[in-house]
Scaffold this motif. Structure first.
Motif, short mmCIF file in Angstrom:
data_model
loop_
_atom_site.label_atom_id
_atom_site.label_comp_id
_atom_site.label_asym_id
_atom_site.label_seq_id
_atom_site.Cartn_x
_atom_site.Cartn_y
_atom_site.Cartn_z
N GLY A 1 10.28 15.09 -17.94
CA GLY A 1 9.29 16.04 -17.71
C GLY A 1 8.40 14.51 -17.11
N VAL A 2 8.86 13.09 -17.00
CA VAL A 2 7.93 12.20 -16.50
C VAL A 2 7.82 13.08 -14.71
N ASN A 3 9.02 13.15 -13.74
CA ASN A 3 9.52 13.41 -12.61
C ASN A 3 8.48 15.20 -12.57
N ASP A 4 8.29 15.71 -12.82
CA ASP A 4 7.52 16.53 -13.44
C ASP A 4 6.15 16.37 -12.65
N VAL A 5 5.70 15.33 -14.07
CA VAL A 5 4.09 15.17 -14.37
C VAL A 5 3.73 14.45 -12.67
N THR A 6 5.15 13.41 -12.12
CA THR A 6 4.22 12.52 -11.38
C THR A 6 4.52 13.95 -10.30
N ARG A 7 5.24 14.60 -10.06
CA ARG A 7 4.52 15.37 -8.91
C ARG A 7 3.03 16.21 -9.53
N LEU A 8 2.92 16.77 -9.89
CA LEU A 8 1.09 16.77 -10.64
C LEU A 8 1.89 18.48 -10.56
N THR A 9 3.14 19.31 -11.09
CA THR A 9 3.41 20.39 -11.26
C THR A 9 2.85 20.90 -12.18
N ILE B 1 7.39 14.22 -23.41
CA ILE B 1 7.42 13.39 -22.10
C ILE B 1 5.98 12.15 -23.17
N PRO B 2 7.00 10.64 -22.12
CA PRO B 2 6.26 9.66 -22.61
C PRO B 2 4.91 9.67 -22.81
N PRO B 3 4.19 8.60 -22.92
CA PRO B 3 3.19 8.63 -23.52
C PRO B 3 2.53 7.68 -21.78
N MET B 4 2.76 8.25 -20.21
CA MET B 4 2.18 7.28 -19.08
C MET B 4 0.56 7.49 -19.27
N GLY B 5 0.00 7.23 -19.54
CA GLY B 5 -1.49 6.68 -19.85
C GLY B 5 -0.37 5.47 -20.61
N GLU B 6 -0.41 4.69 -20.69
CA GLU B 6 -0.11 3.68 -21.40
C GLU B 6 1.08 2.64 -20.54
N PHE B 7 1.55 3.19 -19.53
CA PHE B 7 2.57 2.38 -19.16
C PHE B 7 2.39 0.94 -17.64
N PRO B 8 2.49 0.09 -18.18
CA PRO B 8 1.61 -1.17 -18.27
C PRO B 8 2.02 -1.09 -16.63
N LEU B 9 3.09 -0.33 -16.23
CA LEU B 9 3.71 -0.61 -14.29
C LEU B 9 2.68 -0.01 -13.73
N LEU B 10 1.73 1.20 -14.17
CA LEU B 10 0.74 2.82 -13.67
C LEU B 10 -0.43 1.14 -13.39
N PRO B 11 -1.33 1.34 -12.42
CA PRO B 11 -2.37 1.18 -12.71
C PRO B 11 -3.40 2.14 -11.94
N ASN B 12 -4.83 1.92 -12.59
CA ASN B 12 -5.94 2.98 -12.54
C ASN B 12 -6.75 3.42 -11.88
N PRO B 13 -7.15 4.65 -11.41
CA PRO B 13 -6.93 5.48 -11.90
C PRO B 13 -5.48 6.46 -12.66
N LEU B 14 -4.57 6.19 -11.99
CA LEU B 14 -2.75 6.88 -11.47
C LEU B 14 -2.74 6.83 -13.02
N ARG B 15 -2.84 5.94 -13.52
CA ARG B 15 -2.44 5.91 -14.87
C ARG B 15 -3.17 7.09 -15.67
N GLY C 1 -1.44 10.16 -17.19
CA GLY C 1 -1.52 10.50 -18.68
C GLY C 1 -1.89 11.54 -19.58
N ARG C 2 -2.74 11.81 -18.77
CA ARG C 2 -3.84 13.22 -18.72
C ARG C 2 -3.10 14.58 -18.69
N HIS C 3 -2.05 14.33 -17.63
CA HIS C 3 -1.39 15.42 -17.15
C HIS C 3 -0.32 15.85 -18.28
N ALA C 4 0.75 14.99 -18.76
CA ALA C 4 1.85 14.39 -19.22
C ALA C 4 1.55 14.67 -20.36
N ALA C 5 0.40 14.49 -21.27
CA ALA C 5 -0.35 15.12 -22.32
C ALA C 5 -0.24 16.64 -21.97
N ARG C 6 -1.11 17.37 -21.18
CA ARG C 6 -1.29 18.95 -20.66
C ARG C 6 0.19 19.62 -20.82
#
Length: 235
Positions: free
Chosen positions: A113-121, A151-165, A169-174
Motif C-alpha cells: 500500500g505505501v508505494n501505491d500511496v506515494t504514486r497517488l494511485t 496501510i501505515p498512518p503516513m500522515g504521522e511519518f516524521p520523515l515526511l514534510p508538510n504539505p506532502l505528509r 496521509g489523506r490518500h493512505a486513509a482513503r
C-alpha cells in the motif's frame, strides 16, 4: 478537499518529493532465507507478500523482521512451510507478478500500500488490483485465510514534510477505507489491527520503516490472528 490542495500545491509537493528522494537514507533488505520449514504440528503453508516492510527493511536479518517473528510464533503450533515474496518498491501490480512464484498456500499475509500511496494511485485502480490479488490468492493458490496489514498512518511519518505528509496521509486513509469495505465481503479476509505510534524507538534509522520492536509487535499480532482462525484454515 485534498484533491484541491494537491492541485494548488503541486509545485511544492513535487519539490518536496524530489528532495526526499535525494536525501532519504536507503536501507538494504535484510539477509536471511526466504523459504523454509520450521516447527511441529499440523502442516501450514504460509506466504508473506509485500513491499519493503514485508521484506524486512529496517533490520539486518530476517530473524528480526516480520518473517522471523511470525514464523517463530507459529512454530509452536504448526509444522510451518513458509515463503517470503516481497521487495523494496513493490506496488500492488508488482505483487500480482510476484504471485507467479507462489505455490499452494493456506495463509497469506499481505503488506502492501505505501508505494501505491506515494504514486497517488487512484482508488478505482487500487481496488481493481487488490481485488484481483485477493481472488488469485483464494482461487488459484488455495488461501483459506488472508491477513491484510493496514496501510501505515503516513500522515504521522516524521520523515515526511508538510504539505506532502498531509496529502499522503489523506490518500493512505482513503485507500485503506476503500480496501476494507471491499474485502469485508470475503470470509477469508482477516484485517490486522495494531496500534503503532510513530515513536522513534519503534522506527528504523531512516524514520520510514519499522524497527525490530515494531516488527515484533506486527509478527505476534499476526500470529494471534492466525491461531484464532485455526478451525477455518486446517482441513
Amino acid at each position: 478537499m485534498d484533491r484541491l490542495v494537491r492541485i494548488l500545491a503541486a509545485p511544492v509537493l513535487l519539490a518536496q518529493a524530489l528532495r526526499l528522494r535525494r536525501t532519504a537514507l536507503i536501507l538494504p533488505e535484510p539477509k536471511g532465507a526466504r523459504t523454509g520449514r520450521i516447527g511441529a504440528g499440523p502442516p501450514l503453508r504460509l506466504l508473506i507478500l509485500g513491499d519493503s516492510s514485508g521484506a524486512g527493511v529496517g533490520v539486518d536479518h530476517q530473524d528480526d523482521a516480520l518473517l522471523g517473528h511470525l514464523t517463530r510464533a507459529l512454530a509452536t503450533d504448526y509444522c510451518l512451510e513458509w515463503q517470503l515474496l516481497a521487495h523494496t518498491g513493490a506496488t500492488s501490480p508488482h505483487a500480482l507478478k510476484m504471485l507467479d512464484q507462489a505455490g499452494p498456500i493456506d495463509v497469506a499475509v499481505i503488506a502492501l500500500g505505501v508505494n501505491d500511496v506515494t504514486r497517488l494511485t487512484s482508488a478505482s485502480k487500487w481496488l481493481a488490483v487488490q481485488n484481483t490479488l485477493f481472488q488469485r490468492l483464494r482461487d488459484q493458490h488455495g488461501a483459506r485465510l488472508i491477513c491484510v496489514t493496514p496501510i501505515p498512518p503516513m500522515g504521522e511519518f516524521p520523515l515526511l514534510p508538510n504539505p506532502l505528509r498531509w496529502v499522503l496521509g489523506r490518500h493512505a486513509a482513503r485507500l485503506q477505507t476503500a480496501r476494507h469495505a471491499l474485502f469485508a465481503q470475503y470470509p477469508e479476509y482477516c484485517p490486522l489491527s495494531f496500534d503503532l505510534t510513530m515513536d522513534p524507538t519503534l522506527m528504523a534509522q531512516d524514520g520510514f520503516h519499522p524497527g525490530a520492536q515494531a516488527y515484533r509487535i506486527w509478527g505476534e499480532t499476526t500470529a494471534q490472528a492466525i491461531r484464532a482462525a485455526r478451525p477455518f484454515i486446517l482441513p
